[in-house]
Design an enzyme around this catalytic site. Structure first.
Site, PDB file in Angstrom:
ATOM      1  N   LEU A  44       0.859  -1.184   0.000  1.00  0.00           N
ATOM      2  CA  LEU A  44       0.000   0.000   0.000  1.00  0.00           C
ATOM      3  C   LEU A  44       0.895   1.233   0.000  1.00  0.00           C
ATOM      4  O   LEU A  44       1.896   1.282   0.714  1.00  0.00           O
ATOM      5  CB  LEU A  44      -0.877   0.031   1.257  1.00  0.00           C
ATOM      6  N   ASP A  45       0.546   2.241  -0.803  1.00  0.00           N
ATOM      7  CA  ASP A  45       1.292   3.497  -0.790  1.00  0.00           C
ATOM      8  C   ASP A  45       1.263   4.103   0.610  1.00  0.00           C
ATOM      9  O   ASP A  45       0.315   3.878   1.363  1.00  0.00           O
ATOM     10  CB  ASP A  45       0.664   4.496  -1.767  1.00  0.00           C
ATOM     11  N   PRO A  46       2.284   4.918   0.950  1.00  0.00           N
ATOM     12  CA  PRO A  46       2.258   5.593   2.255  1.00  0.00           C
ATOM     13  C   PRO A  46       0.972   6.387   2.490  1.00  0.00           C
ATOM     14  O   PRO A  46       0.457   6.425   3.603  1.00  0.00           O
ATOM     15  CB  PRO A  46       3.486   6.514   2.188  1.00  0.00           C
ATOM     16  N   ALA A  99      -1.957   5.661   1.469  1.00  0.00           N
ATOM     17  CA  ALA A  99      -3.111   4.772   1.635  1.00  0.00           C
ATOM     18  C   ALA A  99      -3.129   4.093   3.001  1.00  0.00           C
ATOM     19  O   ALA A  99      -2.093   3.870   3.623  1.00  0.00           O
ATOM     20  CB  ALA A  99      -3.104   3.706   0.538  1.00  0.00           C
TER      21      ALA A  99
END
Length: 403
Positions: free
Chosen positions: A74-76, A78
């Site tokens: 997951l992106d930071p 998100a």
């Protein structure tokens, strides 16, 4: 202890950083400490027998902590469901890296596009939002559902000529060639009724430094240039002949709107996009947000993203742990529930089971745990913690392999 479980990652931290926090919490627990000590001693003895040398801490690093991995970054920015493999369960994580269905909830703002497609990028364009209306916006639920071509954003981990795309972007270097669109599937898309409203807490991105503007100019790939596609199902149903969407250019930002933005400053609020999407692996929600903006003859960038579900693990089904379950609850509580989840999988209601396990802790034990915070009670606290863990050790041992 081996198997798969899920935990909720908060926004503002990378998946690996968050996993290390979880790994640290589990490694220092009594549930795992004895097995880690045993595995470390065996590895030390094996190394010394093979080499005749004393094993360094670096050589023992792999067996001195809980073996762990995650099934999909997951992106930071998100938050949401992060699938964790523990022990031999790490071998099952490949099943989560492709071919799994994921559900996301996202919020975005109309009127601006960025290099990354989200709030962390630099501004590419500013467009009008005066023409937006909810009836037109609802049509995206049909236009983008089905088999869809989508161009990954330049701020992605995908590689071109052995180099991640995001490195070209951050260095301000042109790509060797255009990013190829990929086939994804949007199984369902729901636009929420609060979309286009302005009563939210997200300030609109403002143009930044001249250096950032120059970096944007040097890029030869950005979301403005990506071809807009509608789904195969939508184009076939309406006899359009091509999946390339024939949408007119975005409306430019009007002088009146520009004056309004400047006058209100950080108090200005752009119309919001709020939706939920059920998608295949490989789908970029940032690209979907950008494409929805283009389809509305405007622009759009993401400000919030939650992964609600990955395969059978879902925030809405209450089968996902929180980090505080492992850091703030008694070990006797979380170890019992974790054991159940690793045995029975995503069918376990984690929240309900944690409540039940909390009630099963004797009152006198709770009092001792609380009193352990007082000076001079460290030894008592350690004894209680050990006793709590050892009650489950027999059942846990049969599941513990090398961690």
């Amino acid at each position: 202890m081996n198997g798969i479980f899920a935990i909720e990652k908060p926004s503002g931290i990378t998946s690996n950083q968050f996993m290390l926090k979880l790994q640290h919490a589990l490694t220092k627990s009594q549930v795992f400490s004895k097995e880690i000590q045993r595995a470390t001693a065996e590895r030390k003895q094996q190394y010394e027998k093979q080499t005749g040398k004393k094993a360094s801490k670096r050589k023992l690093r792999k067996v001195s902590k809980v073996k762990m991995g995650h099934g999909g970054t997951l992106d930071p920015l998100a938050s949401g469901v992060l699938v964790i493999g523990i022990g031999a369960g790490t071998k099952k994580l490949a099943n989560y890296l492709s071919g799994t269905v994921k559900v996301y909830e996202s919020e975005a703002l109309f009127g601006v596009s960025t290099t990354s497609g989200d709030v962390e990028g630099e501004i590419l364009s500013q467009n009008s939002v005066k023409h937006l209306n909810f009836d037109d916006l609802k049509t995206v639920e049909e236009k983008f559902v089905g088999q869809l071509k989508q161009t990954p954003p330049i701020y992605a981990a995908l590689k071109m000529d052995g180099k991640p795309l995001h490195e070209y972007a951050r260095e301000g270097k042109p790509l060797p060639r255009a990013i190829e669109p990929r086939q994804v599937t949007i199984y369902d898309l729901k636009v929420f009724s609060d979309s286009l409203k302005r009563d939210h807490d997200y300030p609109l991105l403002r143009p930044t430094t001249e250096e950032a503007v120059d970096t944007v100019k040097n890029l030869n790939a950005n979301m403005l240039n990506d071809v807009l596609y509608f789904s195969k199902e939508y184009t076939e149903k309406h006899g359009l002949g091509s999946e390339v969407a024939k949408v007119e250019e975005p409306f430019p930002l009007s002088e009146q709107e520009e004056q309004e933005i400047q006058k209100e400053g950080d108090s200005y609020r752009a119309p919001k996009l709020h939706f939920k999407a059920n998608v295949s692996s490989g789908t970029y929600i940032r690209s979907l947000v950008s494409d929805i903006g283009k389809s509305m003859r405007s622009s759009c960038y993401m400000v919030k993203l939650i992964r609600l579900q990955q395969q059978d693990w879902s925030l809405e089904k209450n089968n996902v742990f929180q980090l505080t379950d492992f850091t703030e609850r008694d070990e006797k509580v979380w170890s019992k529930v974790l054991e159940k989840v690793l045995d029975e999988g995503a069918t376990v209601d984690v929240i309900e089971e944690l409540k039940k396990a909390e009630k099963e802790i004797p009152a006198d034990v709770k009092e001792c745990i609380v009193s352990s915070d007082q000076p001079g009670d460290e030894a008592t606290a350690e004894t209680i913690e050990t006793a709590n863990a050892e009650e489950h050790s027999n059942t846990l041992k049969r599941k513990i392999e090398q961690v």
